[in-house]
Enzyme design. Structure first.
Site, PDB file in Angstrom:
ATOM      1  N   HIS A 185     -10.920   4.220  -6.545  1.00 15.84           N
ATOM      2  CA  HIS A 185     -10.537   3.192  -7.512  1.00 15.84           C
ATOM      3  C   HIS A 185      -9.655   3.718  -8.627  1.00 15.84           C
ATOM      4  O   HIS A 185      -8.801   3.004  -9.135  1.00 15.84           O
ATOM      5  CB  HIS A 185     -11.779   2.482  -8.047  1.00 15.84           C
ATOM      6  CG  HIS A 185     -12.144   1.322  -7.199  1.00 15.84           C
ATOM      7  ND1 HIS A 185     -13.434   0.941  -6.964  1.00 15.84           N
ATOM      8  CD2 HIS A 185     -11.368   0.461  -6.509  1.00 15.84           C
ATOM      9  CE1 HIS A 185     -13.422  -0.109  -6.160  1.00 15.84           C
ATOM     10  NE2 HIS A 185     -12.188  -0.414  -5.870  1.00 15.84           N
ATOM     11  N   ARG A 455      -3.057   7.508  13.116  1.00 15.41           N
ATOM     12  CA  ARG A 455      -2.238   7.399  11.912  1.00 15.41           C
ATOM     13  C   ARG A 455      -2.781   8.210  10.734  1.00 15.41           C
ATOM     14  O   ARG A 455      -2.113   8.390   9.735  1.00 15.41           O
ATOM     15  CB  ARG A 455      -2.039   5.917  11.533  1.00 15.41           C
ATOM     16  CG  ARG A 455      -3.239   5.188  10.991  1.00 15.41           C
ATOM     17  CD  ARG A 455      -3.036   3.670  11.041  1.00 15.41           C
ATOM     18  NE  ARG A 455      -3.252   3.026   9.755  1.00 15.41           N
ATOM     19  CZ  ARG A 455      -3.412   1.710   9.584  1.00 15.41           C
ATOM     20  NH1 ARG A 455      -3.351   0.893  10.614  1.00 15.41           N
ATOM     21  NH2 ARG A 455      -3.601   1.214   8.411  1.00 15.41           N
ATOM     22  N   CYS A 491       4.207  -7.306   8.598  1.00 14.80           N
ATOM     23  CA  CYS A 491       3.348  -7.068   7.431  1.00 14.80           C
ATOM     24  C   CYS A 491       2.910  -5.622   7.342  1.00 14.80           C
ATOM     25  O   CYS A 491       2.148  -5.258   6.456  1.00 14.80           O
ATOM     26  CB  CYS A 491       2.147  -8.003   7.452  1.00 14.80           C
ATOM     27  SG  CYS A 491       1.062  -7.731   8.851  1.00 14.80           S
TER      28      CYS A 491
HETATM   29  C1  PEP Z   1      -0.962  -2.836  10.349  1.00 19.10           C
HETATM   30  O1  PEP Z   1      -1.674  -2.322  11.214  1.00 19.10           O
HETATM   31  O2  PEP Z   1       0.274  -2.676  10.295  1.00 19.10           O
HETATM   32  C2  PEP Z   1      -1.555  -3.659   9.288  1.00 19.10           C
HETATM   33  C3  PEP Z   1      -0.802  -4.342   8.457  1.00 19.10           C
HETATM   34  O3  PEP Z   1      -2.892  -3.696   9.191  1.00 19.10           O
HETATM   35  P1  PEP Z   1      -3.810  -2.521   8.605  1.00 19.10           P
HETATM   36  O4  PEP Z   1      -2.910  -1.532   7.910  1.00 19.10           O
HETATM   37  O5  PEP Z   1      -4.751  -3.195   7.672  1.00 19.10           O
HETATM   38  O6  PEP Z   1      -4.455  -1.972   9.826  1.00 19.10           O
HETATM   39 MG    MG Z   2      -3.683  -2.987  11.536  1.00 16.67          MG
END
Ligand code: PEP
Ligand code: MG
Length: 559
Positions: A185, A455, A491
C-alpha cells in the site's frame, strides 16, 4: 555517496534530508487474564476505537489513500477476526492484545503464502490493523508522525497506510522502505500522490541516519545516501523534466473525445481497481473505464461481498462517470490470488489452473451475485459493460452470455464481452465476436501464454515484450476476426505505451484502456497521428522479425 538498490515503486526523483519513521513498540501481554468478560469488552472497545479512527482518517484523506484506509477500517471491523480473538479470550484467557494479534497473524499467514505479490502485500495491512488494536487494548501510544516539519524523504522499514495518512504530503518529498513490494500500500499510495518511492531496499535502515541527505530515484529503483553533486544534479534535472513533460502534454492534449489527427474515434479509458483510482483517472481525462479489476472487493475479506455492497461500489463509479462507460471484469482469482472464503486447493500451475471464468463456473452463486450487482448498476441510462477473464472457447462465451441474460443484463442494456488473453481465444476470436458485443485484449496474460513464459519471472522478461511478432500478429488476427461483429479494445499494460497504442489502432483496435499515468501520453500521441499513418506502420510492424524492429517502426509514429 552510497547507492542501494530496491524496487522502483513510484516514478520520479527527489533529494531531501532523511526523516526516520519508527513504529511505536509495546510489550505484548502474555499469560492468562482473570476476568475474561472484561477482557472481551476491552477488545471490543479497542476494535471500535481503531475502526473509527481509520474511518476518520479515510474521510480526511482522498484518492487511493482514502480507499486503503476504508479497506483497513473494514478489516478492523471484520466480525470473523473479532470472533476468533474473542474465542481465544473466552476459551483460554488470552489477553485481548495477544488474541487479536494471533487472530490477525493466522489471516496474514494465509495471504503471505500467496504467490501473488498483491495478496502477500495485503498480509501487512492486516498485521498493521491488528497491531493498532493491540496497542489500543494495552493503552500504548499511537505512532506519532506529526513531528515531520520540513520537506523530507521518509525512511522506514515499512510505512502503514494509516501513518501515511497522518503525513503532510506537501512535506513528503520521497519514500524509501526496507520492506514492501510494488503492490504494497505504501507503493500504491505513493503512486496516487505522485511521490517518488523505492521499496524493498536491503540495508536501508542501517545505512540511513536522521537528516542525512538522501536521493530517491523512483524510476531506477535506487537510493543514494549522501548523493554527490553530479547525482543530485542529474536527479533534480530528471524531476524537472518530468514535471515539464506533464505540463507540455497538458498543453498539447486536445479538448473533447480522443481521436486521431484526422478524426478517427478511439475511446481512451482507464484501468482501475477502486473508486479512488477513478477520481485520479478522470482528472487525467479518462473517457470511461475499460477495465475495472474487481478482485479488490474480495481479496482480504473473510466473506464475499454481497449484491448490495457490490452495487454500491459499482454505482459510485457510474455516478462519477455520468454518461461514460464502465466495463467491469468479473472476478479473476484462483490459486494464484486466493480468497479466504473459498477453499481452493494449491495447484501445481496456478496460472494454468482454475481461475477467472473457470472458477466462476464452479461457484455459480458468486458469479450470479456479482452479475446481478453489475446489472443493477445499469439504470437510468448508465453505460455498463461486463466481461469475463480467461475465456478460451465459444462454449464458455455462450455460458457467460446466458449468465448475464439470466441476471437481466440484456433488458438493462449491459454490453457483454470477453477478455482475450488466452491463445485459444485468439484463434476462435471470430466465434467469440459472433456471440459478444466486445473483445478486450489482455496483453499481460496473452503475452505470457503466447510465449509460455511466466510474467513474474525476471529471467524471462525478454519474452514479455509487447512488440513481439507473436503478440502483434495476435492483435491483428483478433481485429480481423471480430471485424463488424464486435468492437475490440486493449486493456493490458501494452496499451499504455503510446507507440504500441498507435500500432494497435492501425490494426483495428477502437478502444484503449490504460493506467491513469499513461492517459495524457496516449491521448496526445493519438491526436498527432493519422489513421493512415497508423495503418501503414502497423502493417510494417506486424511483419517485423523481432520486437526491436517493430518498436523502431512504432517510434516513428510519435511526433
Ligand atoms: C491482462 O492479462 O492483460 C489483464 C489486463 O489482466 P490482469 O493483468 O489483471 O491479469
Ligand atoms: Mg489477465
Amino acid at each position: 555517496m552510497r547507492t542501494l538498490t530496491g524496487v522502483a515503486a513510484s516514478s520520479g526523483a527527489s533529494v531531501a534530508p532523511a526523516w526516520l519513521y519508527a513504529a511505536a513498540d509495546f510489550e505484548m501481554p502474555q499469560g492468562e487474564v482473570d476476568d475474561r468478560g472484561a477482557e472481551v469488552e476491552k477488545l471490543r472497545e479497542a476494535v471500535e476505537a481503531v475502526g473509527r479512527a481509520l474511518e476518520e482518517k479515510a474521510a480526511l484523506a482522498s484518492g487511493e489513500l482514502a480507499e486503503v484506509l476504508d479497506a483497513q477500517a473494514m478489516m478492523a471491523r471484520d466480525p470473523e477476526l473479532a470472533d476468533s480473538a474473542e474465542r481465544a479470550i473466552q476459551d483460554q484467557g488470552t489477553p485481548a492484545a495477544k488474541a487479536i494479534s494471533d487472530a490477525g497473524e493466522s489471516y496474514a499467514e494465509i495471504l503471505a503464502a500467496s504467490e501473488s505479490q498483491y495478496m502477500a502485500a495485503r498480509a501487512e495491512d492486516i498485521r498493521d490493523v491488528c497491531k493498532r488494536i493491540a496497542r489500543r487494548a494495552v493503552g500504548a501510544p499511537e505512532t506519532s508522525v506529526a513531528d515531520l516539519s520540513k520537506p523530507s524523504i521518509i525512511v522506514a522499514t515499512e510505512l502503514p497506510p494509516a501513518d501515511v495518512a497522518s503525513l503532510d504530503p506537501e512535506l513528503v518529498q520521497g519514500i524509501a522502505t526496507q520492506e514492501g513490494s510494488r503492490t504494497s500500500h505504501t507503493a500504491i499510495v505513493a503512486r496516487a500522490l505522485r511521490i517518488p518511492a523505492v521499496v524493498a531496499v536491503k540495508g536501508l535502515k542501517a545505512a540511513a541516519s536522521k537528516n542525512v541527505p538522501i536521493a530517491v530515484d523512483g524510476d531506477e529503483g535506487q537510493i543514494h545516501i549522501e548523493p554527490d553533486d553530479d547525482t543530485k544534479k542529474r536527479l533534480e534535472g530528471k524531476a524537472a523534466a518530468k514535471a515539464a513533460r506533464r505540463e507540455e502534454l497538458k498543453a498539447r492534449v486536445p479538448e473533447g473525445l480522443a481521436a486521431t489527427k484526422d478524426g478517427h474515434r478511439v475511446e481512451v479509458g482507464a484501468n482501475i481497481g477502486a473508486v479512488a483510482e477513478l477520481e485520479a483517472a478522470l482528472e487525467e481525462g479518462a473517457e470511461g473505464v475499460g477495465l475495472l479489476r474487481t478482485e479488490l472487493l474480495y481479496i482480504g475479506h473473510a466473506k464475499a461481498p454481497d449484491e448490495d455492497e457490490q452495487r454500491d461500489v459499482y454505482g459510485t463509479m457510474t455516478e462519477l462517470l455520468g454518461d461514460r462507460r464502465l466495463v467491469v471484469r468479473t472476478f479473476d482469482f484462483g490459486a494464484d490470488k486466493p480468497v479466504p472464503f473459498l477453499d481452493i486447493d494449491a495447484e501445481e500451475n496456478p496460472a494454468l489452473g482454475v481461475r477467472g471464468i473457470r472458477l466462476a463456473r464452479l461457484h455459480p452463486d458468486l458469479i450470479t451475485t456479482q452479475l446481478r450487482a453489475i446489472v443493477r448498476t445499469a439504470v437510468g441510462g448508465r453505460r455498463v459493460g461486463v466481461m469475463a477473464p480467461m475465456v478460451a472457447t465459444a462454449e464458455e462465451a455462450d455460458w457467460f452470455v446466458e449468465q448475464v441474460e439470466a441476471a437481466g443484463g440484456r433488458e438493462a442494456g449491459v454490453e457483454v464481452g470477453a477478455m482475450v488473453e488466452v491463445p485459444a481465444a485468439v484463434l476462435v476470436a471470430g466465434d467469440l465476436a459472433e456471440r459478444l458485443d466486445f473483445l478486450s485484449i489482455g496483453t499481460n496474460d496473452l503475452t505470457q501464454y503466447l510465449h509460455a513464459a511466466d510474467r513474474q519471472q525476471g529471467a524471462l522478461s525478454y519474452l514479455q515484450d509487447p512488440f513481439s511478432p507473436a503478440l502483434l500478429r495476435a492483435v491483428q488476427r483478433i481485429c480481423f476476426e471480430a471485424h463488424d461483429q464486435a468492437w475490440v479494445g486493449v486493456c493490458g499494460e501494452a496499451a499504455g505505451d503510446p507507440a504500441w497504442a498507435l500500432i494497435a489502432v492501425g490494426l483495428g483496435v477502437t478502444e484503449l484502456s490504460v493506467g491513469s499515468d499513461s492517459l495524457l501520453e496516449v491521448r496526445v500521441a493519438l491526436a498527432e497521428a493519422t489513421l493512415d499513418d497508423c495503418r501503414t506502420a502497423a502493417e510494417e510492424a506486424v511483419g517485423a522479425p523481432d520486437p526491436a524492429a517493430a518498436r523502431r517502426v512504432a517510434a516513428g509514429l510519435l511526433a
